[in-house]
Enzyme design. Sequence first.
Site, PDB file in Angstrom:
ATOM      1  N   SER A  12      19.520   8.478  -7.906  1.00 27.35           N
ATOM      2  CA  SER A  12      19.075   9.057  -7.065  1.00 27.35           C
ATOM      3  C   SER A  12      18.962   8.137  -5.519  1.00 27.35           C
ATOM      4  O   SER A  12      19.564   8.886  -4.514  1.00 27.35           O
ATOM      5  CB  SER A  12      17.672   9.458  -7.829  1.00 27.35           C
ATOM      6  OG  SER A  12      16.948  10.128  -6.123  1.00 27.35           O
ATOM      7  N   ARG A  63      14.752  17.767 -12.696  1.00 26.92           N
ATOM      8  CA  ARG A  63      14.121  16.207 -13.102  1.00 26.92           C
ATOM      9  C   ARG A  63      12.625  16.521 -12.716  1.00 26.92           C
ATOM     10  O   ARG A  63      11.687  16.107 -13.454  1.00 26.92           O
ATOM     11  CB  ARG A  63      14.321  15.399 -12.524  1.00 26.92           C
ATOM     12  CG  ARG A  63      15.472  15.231 -12.818  1.00 26.92           C
ATOM     13  CD  ARG A  63      16.221  13.269 -11.774  1.00 26.92           C
ATOM     14  NE  ARG A  63      15.457  12.242 -11.937  1.00 26.92           N
ATOM     15  CZ  ARG A  63      15.192  11.751 -11.008  1.00 26.92           C
ATOM     16  NH1 ARG A  63      16.243  11.647  -9.837  1.00 26.92           N
ATOM     17  NH2 ARG A  63      14.171  10.743 -10.640  1.00 26.92           N
ATOM     18  N   ASP A  72      21.404  15.430  -5.267  1.00 28.66           N
ATOM     19  CA  ASP A  72      20.613  14.397  -5.681  1.00 28.66           C
ATOM     20  C   ASP A  72      19.222  15.419  -5.533  1.00 28.66           C
ATOM     21  O   ASP A  72      18.325  15.755  -6.275  1.00 28.66           O
ATOM     22  CB  ASP A  72      19.944  13.632  -4.762  1.00 28.66           C
ATOM     23  CG  ASP A  72      18.760  13.359  -5.025  1.00 28.66           C
ATOM     24  OD1 ASP A  72      19.099  12.659  -6.457  1.00 28.66           O
ATOM     25  OD2 ASP A  72      17.622  12.402  -4.311  1.00 28.66           O
ATOM     26  N   LYS A  77      21.280   7.882  -2.176  1.00 28.77           N
ATOM     27  CA  LYS A  77      21.516   7.741  -0.547  1.00 28.77           C
ATOM     28  C   LYS A  77      21.963   7.214   0.110  1.00 28.77           C
ATOM     29  O   LYS A  77      22.498   7.084   1.281  1.00 28.77           O
ATOM     30  CB  LYS A  77      20.578   8.745  -0.713  1.00 28.77           C
ATOM     31  CG  LYS A  77      19.488   9.946  -0.954  1.00 28.77           C
ATOM     32  CD  LYS A  77      18.666  10.223  -1.168  1.00 28.77           C
ATOM     33  CE  LYS A  77      17.998  10.365  -2.538  1.00 28.77           C
ATOM     34  NZ  LYS A  77      16.727  10.519  -3.023  1.00 28.77           N
ATOM     35  N   HIS A  80      15.097  -0.580   2.020  1.00 28.14           N
ATOM     36  CA  HIS A  80      14.576   1.214   2.126  1.00 28.14           C
ATOM     37  C   HIS A  80      13.676   0.719   1.133  1.00 28.14           C
ATOM     38  O   HIS A  80      13.406  -0.156   0.279  1.00 28.14           O
ATOM     39  CB  HIS A  80      15.385   1.537   0.827  1.00 28.14           C
ATOM     40  CG  HIS A  80      14.840   2.519   0.217  1.00 28.14           C
ATOM     41  ND1 HIS A  80      15.293   3.647   0.576  1.00 28.14           N
ATOM     42  CD2 HIS A  80      14.674   2.719  -1.202  1.00 28.14           C
ATOM     43  CE1 HIS A  80      14.411   4.548  -0.487  1.00 28.14           C
ATOM     44  NE2 HIS A  80      14.322   3.843  -1.397  1.00 28.14           N
TER      45      HIS A  80
HETATM   46  N1  URA Z   1      12.882   8.290  -4.557  1.00 32.35           N
HETATM   47  C1  URA Z   1      14.152   8.622  -5.011  1.00 32.35           C
HETATM   48  O1  URA Z   1      15.241   9.031  -3.563  1.00 32.35           O
HETATM   49  N2  URA Z   1      14.730   9.583  -6.196  1.00 32.35           N
HETATM   50  C2  URA Z   1      14.212   9.197  -7.255  1.00 32.35           C
HETATM   51  O2  URA Z   1      14.211   9.513  -7.948  1.00 32.35           O
HETATM   52  C3  URA Z   1      13.238   8.630  -7.408  1.00 32.35           C
HETATM   53  C4  URA Z   1      12.555   7.936  -5.654  1.00 32.35           C
END
Ligand code: URA
Length: 434
Positions: A183, A168, A161, A187, A82
């Site tokens: 976050s 946010r 999220d 995922k 990632h």
């Molecule tokens: N990428 C994400 O998936 N979440 C965040 O909070 C910031 C960057």
Amino acid sequence: MRAVDIIDKKKKRQELTKEEIDFLLEGYLAGIIPDYQMSAFLMAVYFNNMTKEELTYFTLKMRNSGDIITFDKLDYYLVDKHSTGGVGDKVTVVLGPILAALGMATAKLSGKGLGHTGGTIDKFESIENFKFSLAKEELVEVAGKTGVGLMGYSDNIVPLDKKIYALRDVTATVDSIPLIASSIMSKKLAIQSDLIILDVKVGDGAFMKTIEDARELSRRMVEIGNSVGRKTIAVLTNMDEPLGYNIGNANEIIEGIEALKGHWSADLKEVVYEIVYIALKHKGEVETFEEASEKIDEVIKNGKALEILKDFIDLSGGDGQVVNNYKLLPEPKSIIEVYSTKDGFVEKIKAEEIGKAAMVIGAGRATKEDEIDHAVGILLKKKVGDLVKKGDLIAEIHYNDDKNIEQSRAMIIDAYVVGSKEQKGIKNILEIIE
Ligand code: URA
């Protein structure tokens, strides 16, 4: 239990229990706890952080809000790489086929680009009719045959999220390290893998501008992964200049294909080789970087990695012949050249500025709704460490619509920091945290 008491506890820096976190997140997802209470909670986290236990519960609860993708039929060592988002970041295009050629597989969720950073989905969608797997079954089929499995995020993956991120965004709590860590990791943990490698970009063009912040984010993400039994390693890589020479979509696919033919830009090579080395080491296949390098060189030289990319494109609906015929990709109508306004050494290329210069000509999205022009982009002609003279060609803009061309050119000139400091390029791998 009441949300107000949970917010109060966080405000007073007292540790929350699993039950309290569950109550808050379940209530918020169900619409019982309103945005204003969740906003107050997020701001309390922004100032008071989360403990390791709180962060783990929080992340798992988020992860469990949607589908969890597991594979019973994929008998591979699964690597999920990632990136926290960079400029010119075509690592996934090159890495997937190399890992597959070395007997591993990638199974990952990929995103679309936003703002100055690009997305893997957009790059591959430069190829006519290319479709990312939309369902787990498609991913399993493609990954089973090629070892490369990429799927786009659906609304069913970690819906909490999405809801919290939107909040946010309007409550000034995006830049909270525990919230970013949960976050991202919610995922990552929503899809099965044996190893998560986080490429945490650091610098001008990255989400994390300083090494200290990148280190802290990495440490928190690694902590979450490891505390739920998922081996997680963070590689901090430099984003003080774009990665490689091309920024855009079709042009980044070409640069990725060229890398698989052995024609690498040094920085892209350094990042990809390091990540493959980490994967091979954790799979137990190599001890040293040199051993890993030899293995990678081999699958580049014998064409195996390129063949896998070709098959992956074919199985995803595109024409795999593109690896030998770039005319199958969309081409821009015009090119303009950008010249240096100074003499000296390139000390830095502000990646964010270059990302934006590509975005304004259509290579990226200012808002989620924007359409991308896959054909357009920027080609850098000078990298950090290069000597330039006033009037030397530093970049080309490949474009279709000349509407923002002067703005793009000015941004590129501004992005090139030229000075008297002689240096040997950039150190790309900054740190490894595990
Ligand atoms: N990428 C994400 O998936 N979440 C965040 O909070 C910031 C960057």
